[in-house]
Design a protein around this motif. Sequence first.
Motif, PDB file in Angstrom:
ATOM      1  N   ALA A 269       0.649  -1.048   0.040  1.00 16.53           N
ATOM      2  CA  ALA A 269      -0.106  -0.059   0.051  1.00 16.53           C
ATOM      3  C   ALA A 269       0.744   1.075  -0.045  1.00 16.53           C
ATOM      4  CB  ALA A 269      -0.903   0.144   1.217  1.00 16.53           C
ATOM      5  N   SER A 270       0.282   2.279  -0.692  1.00 16.33           N
ATOM      6  CA  SER A 270       1.142   3.624  -0.493  1.00 16.33           C
ATOM      7  C   SER A 270       1.221   3.960   0.877  1.00 16.33           C
ATOM      8  CB  SER A 270       0.411   4.737  -1.401  1.00 16.33           C
ATOM      9  OG  SER A 270      -0.757   5.214  -0.791  1.00 16.33           O
TER      10      SER A 270
ATOM     11  N   ASP B  91       0.428   7.044   2.065  1.00 15.60           N
ATOM     12  CA  ASP B  91      -0.913   7.683   2.370  1.00 15.60           C
ATOM     13  C   ASP B  91      -2.094   6.487   2.811  1.00 15.60           C
ATOM     14  OD1 ASP B  91       0.257  10.044   1.796  1.00 15.60           O
ATOM     15  OD2 ASP B  91      -0.587  10.299  -0.148  1.00 15.60           O
ATOM     16  N   GLU B  92      -2.001   5.420   2.124  1.00 14.86           N
ATOM     17  CA  GLU B  92      -3.250   4.553   2.464  1.00 14.86           C
ATOM     18  C   GLU B  92      -2.451   3.710   3.621  1.00 14.86           C
ATOM     19  OE1 GLU B  92      -2.663   2.023  -0.880  1.00 14.86           O
ATOM     20  OE2 GLU B  92      -4.333   3.206  -2.060  1.00 14.86           O
ATOM     21  N   THR B  93      -1.008   3.633   3.846  1.00 14.00           N
ATOM     22  CA  THR B  93      -0.699   3.182   5.192  1.00 14.00           C
ATOM     23  C   THR B  93      -0.925   3.880   6.437  1.00 14.00           C
ATOM     24  OG1 THR B  93       0.945   1.868   4.135  1.00 14.00           O
ATOM     25  CG2 THR B  93       1.207   1.990   6.523  1.00 14.00           C
TER      26      THR B  93
ATOM     27  N   LEU C 237      -3.258   6.106   6.581  1.00  8.89           N
ATOM     28  CA  LEU C 237      -4.962   6.081   6.799  1.00  8.89           C
ATOM     29  C   LEU C 237      -5.460   4.925   7.737  1.00  8.89           C
ATOM     30  CD1 LEU C 237      -6.101   7.416   3.199  1.00  8.89           C
ATOM     31  CD2 LEU C 237      -6.065   8.684   5.678  1.00  8.89           C
TER      32      LEU C 237
END
Length: 281
Positions: free
Chosen positions: A73-74, A76-78, A80
Amino acid sequence: MSHPPAEIGAREAALEALLAFYVDAGVDLALDEAPHDRFAEPDRPQPRGEQARPAPAPSEPRQPAAPAFAAAASADETALAARATARGATSLDELREALAAFDGCALKATAKNLVFADGTPGARVMLVGEAPGREEDIQGKPFVGRSGQLLDRMLSAIGLDRGSVYIANIVPWRPPGNRTPTPQEAAICRPFIERQIELCDPDVLVCLGGPSAQALLGVREGILRTRGKWFDYETGRRTIRALATLHPAYLLRQPAQKRLAWRDLRALRKVLDETAGAPRG
């Protein structure tokens, strides 16, 4: 030719000191007796009898290698996901369990232990450092090495101890070799320390060192310009008074700056005395 026992003992002590240095630096595997510059080595001749791998036909386009981060995951996704996980914890015990199960930070794979907190939950004072060191990683508690011993003496000077404060770090896993956590690692772990502060609900938040002050208070100046200043820290439920001061590890390297830390400690003691008995929130 034999060597005197004293000379042998000195050599063994030097080797033990060098090995201890490598361990502290995070080196745990030796590939060879001496370093090699592989880029400077000439191409090795191909072993006899081994056929060369045929080059791909011109008509067959070479498939580009998938990027290393394609399956992950990117950032940012991590971050979040970390925020959602942290917000789901309704107590410090639940937060610790959630953090122990969280695999979004790569530091978890290289650390021995999760270093969550020490002290008394719900204490009036919460201190937050940057990241655990070697001793903290071994014991699973923050500030137990040389800097922790100095922190204990600093607290004692104003009538506090570990039983009357709560101690944590921005990053709860030790970075290899005690290096500084990367901005990405700090960003991934920040939701957990923010939730930890909210659940502890102290009267005063003390940021130990520049990285802690920058991550929690949003300051961009160095710690020597920031220390001694009071800030408002918003938890979403109430405003907490926050103080930035020098990290004990810095004071071990710069003993002359202890006078500045002493001023900050006296300011902390004054605020605690002035607000003693006042209702929280």
